[in-house]
Design a protein around this motif. Structure first.
Motif, mmCIF file in Angstrom:
data_model
loop_
_atom_site.group_PDB
_atom_site.id
_atom_site.type_symbol
_atom_site.label_atom_id
_atom_site.label_comp_id
_atom_site.label_asym_id
_atom_site.label_seq_id
_atom_site.Cartn_x
_atom_site.Cartn_y
_atom_site.Cartn_z
ATOM 1 N N SER A 1 0.823 -1.202 0.000
ATOM 2 C CA SER A 1 0.000 0.000 0.000
ATOM 3 C C SER A 1 0.861 1.257 0.000
ATOM 4 N N LYS A 2 1.907 1.271 0.812
ATOM 5 C CA LYS A 2 2.801 2.429 0.862
ATOM 6 C C LYS A 2 3.500 2.618 -0.477
ATOM 7 N N ARG A 3 3.926 1.520 -1.073
ATOM 8 C CA ARG A 3 4.596 1.594 -2.366
ATOM 9 C C ARG A 3 3.636 2.133 -3.430
ATOM 10 N N MET A 4 2.388 1.659 -3.414
ATOM 11 C CA MET A 4 1.391 2.124 -4.384
ATOM 12 C C MET A 4 1.094 3.598 -4.153
ATOM 13 N N ARG A 5 0.932 3.990 -2.904
ATOM 14 C CA ARG A 5 0.657 5.390 -2.595
ATOM 15 C C ARG A 5 1.798 6.286 -3.070
ATOM 16 N N LYS B 1 1.619 9.217 -5.870
ATOM 17 C CA LYS B 1 2.056 10.590 -5.574
ATOM 18 C C LYS B 1 3.089 11.057 -6.587
ATOM 19 N N ALA B 2 4.018 10.187 -6.929
ATOM 20 C CA ALA B 2 5.060 10.550 -7.898
ATOM 21 C C ALA B 2 4.448 10.800 -9.272
ATOM 22 N N ALA B 3 3.515 9.951 -9.676
ATOM 23 C CA ALA B 3 2.866 10.130 -10.985
ATOM 24 C C ALA B 3 2.096 11.446 -11.022
ATOM 25 N N ALA B 4 1.393 11.764 -9.948
ATOM 26 C CA ALA B 4 0.634 13.016 -9.891
ATOM 27 C C ALA B 4 1.570 14.214 -9.957
ATOM 28 N N ALA B 5 2.697 14.136 -9.261
ATOM 29 C CA ALA B 5 3.655 15.244 -9.253
ATOM 30 C C ALA B 5 4.253 15.446 -10.647
ATOM 31 N N VAL B 6 4.593 14.342 -11.312
ATOM 32 C CA VAL B 6 5.194 14.442 -12.644
ATOM 33 C C VAL B 6 4.197 15.031 -13.643
ATOM 34 N N MET B 7 2.927 14.637 -13.523
ATOM 35 C CA MET B 7 1.909 15.124 -14.451
ATOM 36 C C MET B 7 1.374 16.499 -14.059
ATOM 37 N N PRO C 1 -3.749 16.890 -9.618
ATOM 38 C CA PRO C 1 -4.084 16.554 -8.229
ATOM 39 C C PRO C 1 -3.992 15.047 -7.990
ATOM 40 N N LEU C 2 -3.541 14.692 -6.808
ATOM 41 C CA LEU C 2 -3.370 13.289 -6.453
ATOM 42 C C LEU C 2 -4.675 12.510 -6.553
ATOM 43 N N TYR C 3 -5.792 13.115 -6.133
ATOM 44 C CA TYR C 3 -7.056 12.375 -6.156
ATOM 45 C C TYR C 3 -7.480 12.030 -7.579
ATOM 46 N N ASP C 4 -7.186 12.903 -8.564
ATOM 47 C CA ASP C 4 -7.513 12.584 -9.956
ATOM 48 C C ASP C 4 -6.736 11.367 -10.442
ATOM 49 N N VAL C 5 -5.445 11.359 -10.161
ATOM 50 C CA VAL C 5 -4.600 10.244 -10.582
ATOM 51 C C VAL C 5 -5.014 8.965 -9.864
ATOM 52 N N THR C 6 -5.337 9.080 -8.574
ATOM 53 C CA THR C 6 -5.763 7.916 -7.794
ATOM 54 C C THR C 6 -7.070 7.356 -8.340
ATOM 55 N N ASN C 7 -8.036 8.226 -8.609
ATOM 56 C CA ASN C 7 -9.323 7.765 -9.139
ATOM 57 C C ASN C 7 -9.149 7.094 -10.499
ATOM 58 N N GLU C 8 -8.289 7.634 -11.347
ATOM 59 C CA GLU C 8 -8.043 7.003 -12.647
ATOM 60 C C GLU C 8 -7.412 5.628 -12.476
#
Length: 72
Positions: free
Chosen positions: A22-26, A30-36, A39-46
């Motif tokens: 879970s920590k690794r996925m989180r 977070k890294a993917a959201a920062a690079v793009m 917002p983190l919630y958008d990337v998480t929901n996708e």
């Protein structure tokens, strides 16, 4: 009824492994959201929607659709 020491150890090992994943996925999200720059919630929901979209779950209402004549 109490669990044996071995059963407790297995449960804790499973929990620890789950937390690591879970920590690794989180952290990955977070890294993917920062690079793009999104917002983190958008990337998480996708990511959640992509995962759920890829699952092959049986349709729980299929039987009702086939056998149903409708209401009168």
């Amino acid at each position: 009824m109490k669990k044996s020491a071995a059963a407790v150890a297995v449960d804790e090992d499973t929990r620890d492994a789950s937390l690591r994943v879970s920590k690794r996925m989180r952290d990955s999200l977070k890294a993917a959201a920062a690079v793009m720059g999104r917002p983190l919630y958008d990337v998480t929901n996708e990511a959640i929607n992509d995962y759920l979209g890829g699952l092959k779950l049986p349709d729980p209402l299929a039987g009702l659709r086939k056998g149903s004549k409708g209401r009168k």
